[in-house]
Design a protein around this motif. Structure first.
Motif, PDB file in Angstrom:
ATOM      1  N   MET A 128       0.820  -1.218   0.000  1.00  0.00           N
ATOM      2  CA  MET A 128       0.000   0.000   0.000  1.00  0.00           C
ATOM      3  C   MET A 128       0.852   1.266   0.000  1.00  0.00           C
ATOM      4  N   LEU A 129       1.995   1.203   0.672  1.00  0.00           N
ATOM      5  CA  LEU A 129       2.850   2.394   0.748  1.00  0.00           C
ATOM      6  C   LEU A 129       3.337   2.829  -0.628  1.00  0.00           C
ATOM      7  N   GLU A 130       3.282   1.902  -1.580  1.00  0.00           N
ATOM      8  CA  GLU A 130       3.686   2.251  -2.942  1.00  0.00           C
ATOM      9  C   GLU A 130       2.707   3.247  -3.575  1.00  0.00           C
ATOM     10  N   TRP A 131       1.539   3.405  -2.968  1.00  0.00           N
ATOM     11  CA  TRP A 131       0.592   4.402  -3.481  1.00  0.00           C
ATOM     12  C   TRP A 131       1.116   5.820  -3.263  1.00  0.00           C
ATOM     13  N   GLY A 132       2.014   5.959  -2.291  1.00  0.00           N
ATOM     14  CA  GLY A 132       2.602   7.270  -2.019  1.00  0.00           C
ATOM     15  C   GLY A 132       1.686   8.224  -1.280  1.00  0.00           C
ATOM     16  N   LYS A 133       0.744   7.700  -0.514  1.00  0.00           N
ATOM     17  CA  LYS A 133      -0.198   8.551   0.214  1.00  0.00           C
ATOM     18  C   LYS A 133       0.354   8.896   1.597  1.00  0.00           C
ATOM     19  N   PRO A 134       0.047  10.084   2.106  1.00  0.00           N
ATOM     20  CA  PRO A 134       0.549  10.471   3.434  1.00  0.00           C
ATOM     21  C   PRO A 134      -0.133   9.664   4.543  1.00  0.00           C
ATOM     22  N   THR A 135       0.565   9.522   5.654  1.00  0.00           N
ATOM     23  CA  THR A 135       0.008   8.839   6.822  1.00  0.00           C
ATOM     24  C   THR A 135      -1.305   9.514   7.226  1.00  0.00           C
ATOM     25  N   GLY A 136      -2.293   8.697   7.600  1.00  0.00           N
ATOM     26  CA  GLY A 136      -3.593   9.237   8.006  1.00  0.00           C
ATOM     27  C   GLY A 136      -4.583   9.361   6.867  1.00  0.00           C
ATOM     28  N   SER A 137      -4.176   9.049   5.634  1.00  0.00           N
ATOM     29  CA  SER A 137      -5.099   9.109   4.500  1.00  0.00           C
ATOM     30  C   SER A 137      -6.244   8.115   4.704  1.00  0.00           C
ATOM     31  N   ILE A 138      -7.418   8.532   4.282  1.00  0.00           N
ATOM     32  CA  ILE A 138      -8.588   7.658   4.425  1.00  0.00           C
ATOM     33  C   ILE A 138      -8.744   6.821   3.167  1.00  0.00           C
ATOM     34  N   VAL A 139      -8.940   5.518   3.374  1.00  0.00           N
ATOM     35  CA  VAL A 139      -9.155   4.582   2.268  1.00  0.00           C
ATOM     36  C   VAL A 139     -10.548   3.981   2.413  1.00  0.00           C
ATOM     37  N   VAL A 140     -11.398   4.217   1.428  1.00  0.00           N
ATOM     38  CA  VAL A 140     -12.728   3.625   1.433  1.00  0.00           C
ATOM     39  C   VAL A 140     -12.607   2.168   0.980  1.00  0.00           C
ATOM     40  N   VAL A 141     -12.915   1.251   1.893  1.00  0.00           N
ATOM     41  CA  VAL A 141     -12.811  -0.186   1.613  1.00  0.00           C
ATOM     42  C   VAL A 141     -14.182  -0.682   1.171  1.00  0.00           C
ATOM     43  N   TYR A 142     -14.277  -1.075  -0.089  1.00  0.00           N
ATOM     44  CA  TYR A 142     -15.562  -1.516  -0.651  1.00  0.00           C
ATOM     45  C   TYR A 142     -15.398  -2.913  -1.234  1.00  0.00           C
ATOM     46  N   LEU A 143     -15.586  -3.917  -0.386  1.00  0.00           N
ATOM     47  CA  LEU A 143     -15.391  -5.309  -0.779  1.00  0.00           C
ATOM     48  C   LEU A 143     -16.551  -6.154  -0.261  1.00  0.00           C
TER      49      LEU A 143
END
Length: 938
Positions: free
Chosen positions: A77-92
């Motif tokens: 996931m860190l390869e996405w390059g998003k800053p710490t604390g970013s919100i990820v909408v999990v839709y599974l």
């Protein structure tokens, strides 16, 4: 509260029984929870049964393997390059995918937000996704291919596929304690979306501290140890599924089995098999599901004494109040099904909680068979450790209410959420002095929460309602299984006026229609109160609590009596007294079915307009046959003659024995009220249309609803011999019923391809077809038709009719095929629940003939090759008979696009192929289906 005793159990092939115990776990963050579980119980397992599983095969991962898996995902996931604390909408969809995604986000330093199934209504779905994007200030979604397809029309989203993330994770092998961010106790941990029933969803913020406080107290209440075994079938996007049934047991090192709900609902016996085979100690089931399981299982006398259920110690039940008699019936049925009834001893534990309290925060485990419940509903007992509750006067939000009196519930404790994300106003209004959270304005129907303010907004638009003088309040009548509601309003007209009766009748009918369409149930009472007698608060609002209190005290009795008097007067204007002996007999039967006074029955009363269901049809048929001493009143004739006077004429023809074979007419009118374009529904592959009765009632006072039934059920009517013959017959019948377009036609399963062909035929006649609804059927069916032999057809029909379980239907085919046709029928007949056979009034001969009808339709489909196109198609898809939902949509259903000149729509609907029209799913299906009709301008 006495501690819960947890019995020791034997080792099973699935759970590794380690003689270890985690004592007083004290992790500070969720990172600590998973690390502690791996250190203490590395070989304990997480098991999963997916929505597409056709048997009880379980996919497993040890705690240790799962830990490695999610840390590799987190690193990827860190390869996405998003800053710490970013919100990820999990839709599974599946438990394992959701679980892995949430832990990966936590370990990477991101904040997961669990997204429940999106609305199938395009406008609402797009509005919700846009709202979430605006709320979070970004739009990072982690989903699967099917989810990506659903949100593909919405611009500006950053979408990551779980399959691609998994592929990336395979390139990493981080250490077993690797983290991308060292979390702190008060960091945001997981966001949960509210139902959105009162508008767009709010995002409930839970920290590591609030979640761990809740889970520690829950586990203590449950008596969990590292030797406990937990079975969960609540969706992971719900706090009960993720926190109560996963993180809580993980905190205590307990082994877990997570089953997709559809796998249990399609085959309730699977729940018992899993309890038996996996020595399950703790599970969850809301009241309405306890009721459903009891109804489904108490009739299976052939299975009494079959299962070892001695391991089950506790079943938590939340979402709505638990009816004492339902709990007792369920417990008694469990004993009957057990090999050793004396060894079955378990508690049913009603609980209450909200998303804002990390799910349940008060429980009361009780063995209902040894401790007789003292109230209609099971008591809730005392809150879990650290949680405090009080009931106050809702008028001021602070004055304590005396014991036994209702009021507003307020809760406080370390498990209460910290705030709504980016919504200071909602946060402020949810808390009062002292840190207590306030109740929400909802009504809970069969465990589903519906917003009262949203309902009231729509009800205010009804002609006859004085603006701002309408309130709806939750209410549960004695003996009622699920919560209901009452509508209080002030009419715009004088209740003593000359035309009051007709105006009141029209107003109440419109209010009921809106309620049924929005929240699937009519109100229990509608109380008209003159505007000068309707009190408001100093803030100019109606007090629902006061109105309910007045209702319970009988102080609104005069208004209710006046309403009943006026409605009776309106009804009397069209009243036709039953005159013949047969009409009077049928009136008595109708009155018994609908719990009405016999004197109220009019000869012009329509069975379906009174609220008749498919079960009521069978009851009417059986009681009519018994009363008139007739060998049979065909179900189709009950459907075709729903009005008392009409059915009486038909019965008289049977009694006089001059009933000639009626000319075949495929059209069966199930609902004739309303002015909108009629809808025509083509039968599924079994040829019968009784399945549409429960759907048709939702279209009352909106549009006529006609079903098309296959030929061959009645004596003297030959089977169809080709698709062309069937389509020609149906197209002509539709034209006879509705002379000109625009037309709306739909088909369920096999009926979908027939509907498509009928639509083509109507267009070839120069008519406009604005809606073609295709329900869970691909355009290319020939290969599937060739796969179904007589045995397969019989088992499909038997499963569809509820004679055998899905499990039996799948397993029996190889053993049956070497047998003769008669022997195969005998096997199925012996497996069939006796009560169900009586309910359907089946005989072996009738079942045999029905299989032939279904077989004739299969023959018609063997040479079917779709061609041409219609103006537009609306495809509705549910869980398929086999394979994944994603594959079903993308590889089987998407080819409909090649047969649609306009933009096709693909809409997800709840349930499985054979269950999407049943009582559990049709309330939601009708809302979705009606939304698509409206979207096509009908």
């Amino acid at each position: 509260m006495a501690p819960i005793a947890v019995a020791s159990t034997t080792t099973s092939e699935f759970f590794t029984n380690l003689k270890t115990s985690i004592v007083s776990p004290q992790p500070n963050t969720l990172h600590d929870v998973i690390a502690q579980a791996v250190d203490s119980c590395p070989s304990h397992e997480l098991g999963f049964i997916t929505s597409s599983a056709h048997d009880s095969s379980i996919q497993t991962k040890t705690f240790s393997a799962f830990n490695q898996y999610v840390r590799n995902l987190a690193r990827a996931m860190l390869e996405w390059g998003k800053p710490t604390g970013s919100i990820v909408v999990v839709y599974l969809t599946e438990h394992e995918d959701n679980m892995a995604a949430v832990w990966a986000c936590l370990l990477a330093g991101y904040v997961p937000c669990l997204q429940p199934a999106l609305s199938a209504q395009q406008a609402h779905k797009e509005g919700h996704v846009a709202h979430i994007k605006n709320l979070f200030g970004s739009a990072i979604w982690l989903t699967n291919e099917l989810g990506a397809e659903q949100i593909s029309t919405i611009s500006g989203l950053e979408v990551h596929l779980l399959s691609e993330l998994k592929g990336s994770a395979e390139t990493f092998n981080v250490s077993a304690d690797w983290v991308g961010y060292e979390a702190k106790a008060d960091d945001e941990a997981i966001l949960f979306l509210t139902s959105g029933s009162t508008g767009f969803s709010k995002a409930v913020v839970h920290t590591h501290r609030t979640i761990i406080a809740a889970c520690r107290a829950k586990g203590k209440s449950y008596g969990l140890t590292s030797e406990s075994r937990v079975l969960n079938w609540v969706g992971f996007d719900h706090v009960a599924g993720s926190l109560e049934m996963h993180i809580t047991p993980l905190l205590y090192g307990a082994s877990q089995l997570h089953v997709h709900a559809s796998a249990i609902l399609a085959d309730p016996l699977r729940l018992l098999r899993l309890i038996d085979e996996k020595s399950i100690e703790l599970s969850f089931a809301p009241n309405f599901l306890l009721s459903k399981l009891t109804r489904d299982l108490e009739k299976r006398t052939d299975l009494f004494g079959t299962f070892d259920l001695s391991s089950i110690k506790r079943i938590n039940s939340g979402g709505e109040a638990v009816v004492s008699k339902t709990a007792k019936a369920f417990a008694a049925t469990m004993k009957q099904l057990s090999k050793n009834p004396s060894a079955v001893s378990f508690d049913i534990s009603p609980g209450f909680g909200m998303t804002e309290t990390c799910a349940g925060c008060i429980y009361h485990p009780v063995d209902v068979l040894t401790n007789e419940p003292t109230h209609e509903f099971l008591d809730l007992g005392r809150p879990i450790d650290g949680c405090e509750m009080r009931v106050v006067d809702p008028a001021d939000g602070s004055t304590l209410r005396p014991d036994g009196e209702s009021g507003e519930l307020q809760v406080r404790g370390p498990m209460v959420f910290v705030r709504y994300y980016n919504n200071a106003e909602a946060t402020s209004s949810s808390f009062v002095e002292g840190g207590c959270g306030r109740i929400k304005d909802t009504v809970i129907v069969h465990g589903v929460s519906y917003g009262i303010p949203e309902l009231e907004t729509h009800l205010q638009t009804v002609e006859g309602v004085t603006h701002s003088f309408l309130g709806a309040a939750p209410y549960r009548a004695p003996g009622q299984e699920t919560e209901g509601f009452i509508i209080f309003y002030s009419p715009t007209f004088d209740l003593d006026g000359a035309d009051a009766s007709s105006k009141l009748f029209a107003t109440h009918r419109a209010l009921r229609d809106i309620c049924v369409k929005m929240i699937t149930l009519p109100p229990q009472f509608i109380v008209p109160i003159p505007v000068n007698q309707m009190e408001k608060t100093t803030l100019g609002k109606l007090s629902r609590a006061r109105l309910i209190s007045l209702f319970k005290q009988g102080q609104l009795a005069k208004h209710i009596a006046r309403s009943e008097e006026l409605l009776s007067e309106a009804r009397g204007a069209t009243f036709v007294a039953p005159s013949t002996k047969t009409e009077k007999a049928l009136s008595k039967i109708y009155a018994g079915i609908f719990n009405l006074a016999e004197s109220e029955m009019s000869a012009s009363d329509n069975f379906f307009e009174l609220g008749g269901t498919s079960i009521d049809v069978i009851r009417l048929k059986r009681e009519g046959e018994a009363h008139f001493d007739l060998p049979e009143i065909p179900t189709i004739q009950v459907l075709k003659h729903p009005v008392i006077s009409s059915l009486a004429n038909y019965v008289d023809s049977l009694l006089s024995k001059d009933g000639k074979t009626e000319e075949y007419d495929p059209i069966v009118p199930l609902q004739l009220t309303g002015n909108k374009t009629p809808i025509f529904f083509v039968h599924p592959g079994v040829g019968e249309v009784l399945i549409f009765v429960n759907l048709a009632k939702y279209f009352q006072n909106e549009r006529p609803f006609y079903a098309l039934r296959a030929r061959g059920f009645e004596p003297g009517h030959p089977f169809f011999t080709s698709m062309d013959e069937m389509v020609s017959c149906y197209a002509a019948a539709v034209k006879r019923t509705q002379a000109t377009g625009p037309y709306a036609i739909a088909g369920y399963s096999y009926g979908g391809v027939v509907a498509f062909e009928v639509a083509k035929r109507l267009e070839a006649m120069g008519e406009e077809v604005k809606f073609v609804g295709l329900i869970n059927i691909p355009p290319h069916i020939a290969d599937r038709m060739h796969e179904i032999d007589w045995t397969g057809g019989m088992l499909n029909l038997s499963y569809f009719l509820g004679l055998v379980s899905k499990h039996d239907a799948n397993d029996l085919a190889p053993a049956l095929r070497p047998m003769t046709r008669k022997e195969q029928l005998e096997v199925v007949w012996k497996l069939s629940p006796p009560d169900r056979l009586v309910e359907l009034q089946l005989t072996p001969e009738k079942l045999d003939h029905w299989v032939d009808i279904a077989g004739s339709l299969i023959e018609c489909g063997k040479d079917y090759n779709p061609s041409g196109s219609v103006s537009a198609t609306d495809v509705f898809y549910a869980i398929p008979l086999r394979g994944s939902k994603s594959d079903w949509l993308n590889n089987q259903l998407k080819p409909w696009s090649g047969f649609s000149r306009g933009e096709p729509s693909y809409t997800d609907v709840p349930g499985q192929h054979y269950t999407l029209m049943d009582f559990d799913h049709v309330p939601q299906f009708q809302k979705i289906f009606r939304g698509r009709l409206e979207a096509r301008g009908l």
